[in-house]
Design an enzyme around this catalytic site. Structure first.
Site, PDB file in Angstrom:
ATOM      1  CE1 TYR A  50      -7.190   2.481  -0.807  1.00  0.00           C
ATOM      2  CE2 TYR A  50      -5.100   3.305  -0.225  1.00  0.00           C
ATOM      3  CZ  TYR A  50      -5.810   2.143  -1.070  1.00  0.00           C
ATOM      4  OH  TYR A  50      -5.455   1.148  -1.755  1.00  0.00           O
ATOM      5  CG  ASP A  69      -7.824   3.777  -4.552  1.00  0.00           C
ATOM      6  OD1 ASP A  69      -9.134   3.780  -5.087  1.00  0.00           O
ATOM      7  OD2 ASP A  69      -7.028   2.965  -5.162  1.00  0.00           O
ATOM      8  CD  GLU A 116      -2.978  -0.742  -0.017  1.00  0.00           C
ATOM      9  OE1 GLU A 116      -3.177   0.491  -0.525  1.00  0.00           O
ATOM     10  OE2 GLU A 116      -3.673  -1.505  -0.755  1.00  0.00           O
TER      11      GLU A 116
END
Ligand code: SF4
Length: 363
Positions: free
Chosen positions: A129, A147, A46
């Site tokens: 997020y 996102d 991520e």
């Protein structure tokens, strides 16, 4: 949001959810952390893929995982090592924050990645997020991860004609997605939405004809898919002009460490920032004021244009050979062979890899 309520059915899995999950099971890209969604791997992925395309970041992800296989190795490393492994990927605050968060996980959570959303959110470099993505993919927490891709798909799916960068719009989207997320497979649902945005519901010319959820898509039904999403803010791109001084003698050269900005703690050559690129006269006058006397011609590099999200850098590198002691403000002198031991931003690497720099450094 009336239409939204009509579209949703909170008592069972919505047909839209079933369709997108089925599509995802067949079409998802074969990405390493998907096979083994351990919290550490998901977190690393991520952070690497924030503001980075999959094709560009994949090799970095693999390299970081090889160098720092667990949070312990990452926490125990020097920040400079993490920055070196990150070189070329840009947005270096991600690397600094990753390192800081690894230390927190080891100290505060005994090396175990926290499963609670608020604890994840408390880690440096993790926003709503990323926290939702990690907590849904690695801990099956039913929270939508929103996102840019998901915002775009949702704005079309639910026909949201409000700017998607407004907090109230994001809240509405989150509410709508909370109602359709598959509570048994929230990680798959979130990734399916992102994957749909990346592969099908693209920013320009979305592939509605092959879209698994076109039947439910309100923008598609009203022919507005190309007009959405709406944004209120325009990103202002600033132009900046960097003249770098590559001051060297036979074996050594001068570099400086950035104290602030996007390249904080990265290294570069002594820099003069001005309203336009300096000319040879400007460079000579800077050198005179610093008592640097070049032993021969000053070489001027070609002009480099380096595009970042909020600024465009125009840069030139002035190659200056000197004799005697190497001194310039707070620069440090390093051996040319040690260049690889310091993290440099991509712009500096572009220069160092150029024919002109290679020739000069061999002189
Ligand atoms: Fe996007 Fe078109 Fe699918 Fe709607 S139908 S979600 S606009 S690709």
């Amino acid at each position: 949001m009336k239409i939204l309520t009509m579209l949703l059915n909170s008592n069972s899995i919505h047909p839209l959810t079933t369709k997108i999950l089925f599509w995802y099971s067949i079409n998802k890209r074969d990405l390493p952390w998907r096979k083994n969604p351990k919290p550490y791997n998901v977190w690393l992925s991520e952070i690497v893929f924030q503001q980075t395309r999959i094709e560009q970041g994949l090799a970095y992800y693999e390299r970081l995982l090889e160098k720092f296989p667990t949070v312990y190795e990452l926490a125990a490393s020097e920040e400079r090592e993490v920055l070196i492994a990150w070189e070329g990927l840009g947005y270096y605050s991600r690397a600094r924050n990753l390192h800081h968060a690894a230390k927190t996980i080891v100290k505060k959570f005994d090396g175990k990645f926290p499963g609670d959303y608020k604890d994840i959110l408390s880690l440096k470099g993790i926003g709503p997020y990323t926290a939702a993505a990690i907590s849904s993919i690695a801990f099956a927490n039913a929270r939508p991860a929103i996102d840019g891709n998901v915002l775009r798909v949702s704005s079309r799916l639910f026909l949201i004609e409000e700017p998607i960068d407004k907090e109230s719009t994001k809240k509405n989207i989150e509410k709508a997605l909370t109602e359709i997320i598959d509570i048994k497979h929230p990680g798959d649902f979130n990734q399916a939405m992102m994957e749909l945005g990346a592969l099908v519901c693209k920013p320009k010319n979305p592939h509605c004809k092959i879209c698994p959820i076109s039947e439910h898509c309100l923008a598609f039904h009203s022919g507005k898919q190309d007009q959405l999403p709406i944004r209120s803010k325009k990103v202002l791109v600033k132009k900046v002009y960097y003249s770098f001084l590559v001051i060297s003698d036979l074996n050594n050269l001068l570099i400086t460490k950035r104290k602030e900005g996007i390249w904080k703690k990265m290294y570069q050559f002594p820099l003069i920032e001005s309203d336009e690129l300096l000319t040879i006269e400007g460079i000579r006058s800077v050198l005179e004021r610093s008592s640097i006397s070049p032993v021969n011609t000053i070489y001027e590099s070609k002009e480099y244009k380096h595009i970042l999200s909020h600024r465009t850098i125009y840069a030139k590198f002035w190659m200056i050979k000197v004799e005697g002691s190497l001194n310039y403000k707070n620069a440090i002198s390093i051996h040319k062979d040690d260049l690889g031991k310091y993290p440099f931003p991509r712009l500096i690497h572009r220069f160092l890899e150029s024919e002109e720099a290679i020739q000069y450094l061999l002189m």
